[in-house]
Scaffold this active site. Structure first.
Site, mmCIF file in Angstrom:
data_model
loop_
_atom_site.group_PDB
_atom_site.id
_atom_site.type_symbol
_atom_site.label_atom_id
_atom_site.label_comp_id
_atom_site.label_asym_id
_atom_site.label_seq_id
_atom_site.Cartn_x
_atom_site.Cartn_y
_atom_site.Cartn_z
ATOM 1 N N CYS A 20 5.445 -6.068 8.647
ATOM 2 C CA CYS A 20 6.461 -5.419 9.483
ATOM 3 C C CYS A 20 6.702 -6.320 10.678
ATOM 4 C CB CYS A 20 5.928 -4.062 9.955
ATOM 5 S SG CYS A 20 7.097 -3.117 10.959
ATOM 6 N N CYS A 47 3.555 8.634 0.327
ATOM 7 C CA CYS A 47 3.976 7.879 1.498
ATOM 8 C C CYS A 47 4.172 6.430 1.037
ATOM 9 C CB CYS A 47 2.891 7.988 2.567
ATOM 10 S SG CYS A 47 3.224 7.033 4.045
ATOM 11 N N CYS A 58 -1.883 7.665 9.128
ATOM 12 C CA CYS A 58 -0.751 7.025 9.796
ATOM 13 C C CYS A 58 -1.196 5.792 10.575
ATOM 14 C CB CYS A 58 -0.112 7.976 10.793
ATOM 15 S SG CYS A 58 0.495 9.479 10.066
ATOM 16 N N CYS A 84 4.771 -2.817 16.956
ATOM 17 C CA CYS A 84 4.292 -1.701 17.787
ATOM 18 C C CYS A 84 2.833 -1.950 18.168
ATOM 19 C CB CYS A 84 4.442 -0.376 17.048
ATOM 20 S SG CYS A 84 6.162 -0.001 16.651
ATOM 21 N N GLU A 129 0.827 -1.204 0.000
ATOM 22 C CA GLU A 129 0.000 0.000 0.000
ATOM 23 C C GLU A 129 0.856 1.247 0.000
ATOM 24 O OE1 GLU A 129 -3.305 0.307 2.808
ATOM 25 O OE2 GLU A 129 -3.071 -1.847 3.100
ATOM 26 N N CYS A 146 -0.235 -0.131 16.113
ATOM 27 C CA CYS A 146 -0.136 0.059 14.661
ATOM 28 C C CYS A 146 -0.719 -1.132 13.907
ATOM 29 C CB CYS A 146 1.334 0.248 14.280
ATOM 30 S SG CYS A 146 1.596 0.514 12.515
HETATM 31 N N1 SAH Z 1 8.327 1.894 10.843
HETATM 32 C C1 SAH Z 1 8.561 3.295 10.598
HETATM 33 C C2 SAH Z 1 7.809 3.794 9.402
HETATM 34 C C3 SAH Z 1 6.305 3.813 9.585
HETATM 35 S S1 SAH Z 1 5.808 5.459 9.722
HETATM 36 C C4 SAH Z 1 8.241 4.081 11.846
HETATM 37 O O1 SAH Z 1 7.771 3.505 12.803
HETATM 38 O O2 SAH Z 1 8.533 5.268 11.888
HETATM 39 C C5 SAH Z 1 4.192 5.351 10.312
HETATM 40 C C6 SAH Z 1 3.985 6.275 11.478
HETATM 41 O O3 SAH Z 1 2.646 6.146 11.944
HETATM 42 C C7 SAH Z 1 4.880 5.924 12.624
HETATM 43 O O4 SAH Z 1 5.231 7.088 13.295
HETATM 44 C C8 SAH Z 1 3.951 5.094 13.458
HETATM 45 O O5 SAH Z 1 4.364 4.963 14.785
HETATM 46 C C9 SAH Z 1 2.673 5.876 13.322
HETATM 47 N N2 SAH Z 1 1.486 5.144 13.686
HETATM 48 C C10 SAH Z 1 1.326 3.821 13.808
HETATM 49 N N3 SAH Z 1 0.077 3.510 14.147
HETATM 50 C C11 SAH Z 1 -0.565 4.681 14.257
HETATM 51 C C12 SAH Z 1 -1.911 5.021 14.547
HETATM 52 N N4 SAH Z 1 -2.806 4.085 14.783
HETATM 53 N N5 SAH Z 1 -2.241 6.333 14.533
HETATM 54 C C13 SAH Z 1 -1.322 7.281 14.260
HETATM 55 N N6 SAH Z 1 -0.055 7.015 13.958
HETATM 56 C C14 SAH Z 1 0.318 5.729 13.959
#
Ligand code: SAH
Length: 345
Positions: free
Chosen positions: A115, A108, A336, A119, A95, A122
Site C-alpha cells: 500500500c 476481508c 484490522c 498511515c 492476504e 498500519c
Molecule cells: N486502505 C483502506 C482499506 C484498509 S481497511 C482504508 O484505509 O480504509 C483496514 C482498516 O484497518 C482501516 O480502517 C485502517 O485504518 C485500520 N487499521 C490500520 N491499522 C490498524 C491497527 N493497527 N489497528 C486497528 N485498525 C487498523
C-alpha cells in the site's frame, strides 16, 4: 504474448465470451465455464464435465484457472476466523481474512500487494506498494477461502491490504463479477469498500457503484491529528472528506460507516469525542470504534477498555450511532491493520 497463459478470472463475463469466440467456441461454453469458476468453485478444468474433453485440454494448455496459489492458512483458536496467505503468479504475497460472525461469514479482501498510503499506525503500508491486484486476484481470495471453509460467504468487505480506491478499475470489475447471479452472487448491498479518504474515488463510488457500502477510515476529528496519522489528509483534508461522505449519502441513500481506531493518548480523549460528534452531527452514519491492534513497528498502542467505553459513551450521549468492533483473529494477526504482504509468521 504468445506462450503466456491467460488468467481467466481476470476477465469479465463479457471478455470471457470474447476469448471463447477467438478460440472458435460458442458463447454458451463461456457461460458454462463462468458458472464452474464462480458458482461451483471448480478446482480444475477436469471437473467441468459438461465441457467437451477437447476444450478442457485446450484450456489447460492456454489458460490458468487460478490467479493465486494458497501458501498458508492460519485458524484463530479464539473465534475460528482464518487468515489466508496466497502467492500471485509473479511472486507477490496476498492476504485475506475470513471472519466468522453469528450471522454468517464475511471475507476481508486485499486490493493491492502492499500500500502506498503510509498511515502511521498500519502494518500494510510498511514496505510501500508492490502493485495493484487484478480483479481475478480479488475474486480468487473469495473463491479459495470459500472452498477451504466448505461453507458459503455472504459478505465481502474490501478492508484488507491496500487502498481499494487507488485501484478503482480493477475493484469495479471484481465487484461486477462477485455480484453476478451466475457467479458468486454476492450482491452489491453485501459488499463494503473501505477507504482512507481518496475523495475522487468516493465521488466515483457514488456515481458508478451506488449500491456498494462505503466505509471511511477517519481515525481523527481534525486536520492537525489526521495529518499526523494519515498522510492522505494533506491531499484531501477532513472537511473535503466529510463533504464527500455527505454527498455520497445524499446520492445513494446508504448510511456511511466511519472507522475510528482508538490509540492510547493520541485520539481517544474527551475533546476528540466531542469534536467528532460535532462534525458528524446530523449525518446518517455509524461509527465503528476499533481499539488499535498491535503492530510492533509503529509504536502506537491501543486504548484500554475503560477509555474505549468512555469514548463510546461520549459519542452516544451526543446522539451518534456507535459500536465497538470486536477484533477477530487477533491471535493470528488477522485483525484490522495487522495484515501485511509478507510471509514468515
Ligand atoms: N486502505 C483502506 C482499506 C484498509 S481497511 C482504508 O484505509 O480504509 C483496514 C482498516 O484497518 C482501516 O480502517 C485502517 O485504518 C485500520 N487499521 C490500520 N491499522 C490498524 C491497527 N493497527 N489497528 C486497528 N485498525 C487498523
Amino acid at each position: 504474448m504468445e506462450g503466456e497463459k491467460q488468467y481467466l478470472k481476470n476477465m469479465t463475463r463479457g471478455e470471457l465470451a470474447g476469448f471463447f469466440s477467438e478460440m472458435g467456441e460458442k458463447p454458451f461454453r463461456a457461460a458454462q465455464l463462468f458458472r464452474w469458476m464462480y458458482a461451483s468453485g471448480a478446482a480444475s478444468f477436469d471437473e467441468m464435465t459438461n465441457l467437451p474433453a477437447e476444450l478442457r485440454r485446450r484450456l489447460s494448455e492456454t489458460a490458468e484457472l487460478f490467479t493465486l496459489t494458497p501458501r498458508e492458512t492460519l485458524i484463530s483458536r479464539i473465534d475460528g476466523s482464518r487468515k489466508h496467505l496466497f502467492e500471485t503468479g509473479d511472486g507477490n504475497l496476498v492476504e485475506s481474512a475470513l471472519l466468522r460472525y453469528d450471522y454468517g461469514n464475511a471475507i476481508c479482501v486485499s486490493s493491492q500487494a502492499g500500500c502506498r498510503m503510509g498511515c502511521a499506525f498500519c502494518a500494510s503500508g510498511l514496505s510501500g506498494l508492490r502493485r495493484n491486484l487484478r480483479s481475478g486476484e480479488m475474486a480468487d481470495q473469495l473463491l479459495l477461502a470459500r472452498r477451504e471453509l466448505g461453507a458459503d460467504v455472504g459478505r465481502v468487505v474490501v478492508m484488507g491490504v491496500g487502498e481499494p480506491l487507488d485501484n478503482f478499475d480493477e475493484l469495479k470489475r471484481f465487484i461486477e463479477t462477485a455480484g453476478d447471479a451466475e457467479g458468486p452472487g454476492i450482491g452489491r448491498r453485501h459488499i463494503t469498500v473501505s477507504t482512507c479518504g481518496l475523495v475522487p474515488g468516493i465521488e466515483r463510488m457514488a456515481e458508478e457503484l451506488p449500491q456498494v457500502g462505503l466505509a471511511i477510515s477517519l481515525h481523527a476529528p481534525n486536520d492537525r491529528l489526521r495529518d499526523a496519522l494519515l498522510p492522505v489528509n494533506k491531499r484531501y483534508n477532513t472537511e473535503s472528506l466529510l463533504k464527500a461522505a455527505r454527498a455520497h449519502l445524499a446520492r445513494t441513500g446508504r448510511r456511511v460507516t466511519f472507522e475510528y481506531a482508538l490509540m492510547a493518548g493520541v485520539n481517544d480523549g474527551a475533546a476528540c469525542a466531542k469534536e467528532l460528534a460535532r462534525r458528524l452531527s446530523g449525518m446518517n452514519c455509524h461509527v465503528n470504534l476499533i481499539p488499535l491492534n498491535r503492530v510492533e513497528e509503529t509504536g502506537f498502542g491501543g486504548s484500554g477498555g475503560a477509555e474505549t467505553e468512555r469514548f463510546r459513551a461520549a459519542l452516544a450521549a451526543c446522539g451518534v450511532r456507535v459500536t465497538v468492533r470486536r477484533g477477530l483473529g487477533a491471535d493470528i494477526r488477522a485483525a484490522c491493520g495487522q495484515l501485511r504482504a509478507r510471509a514468515g509468521y
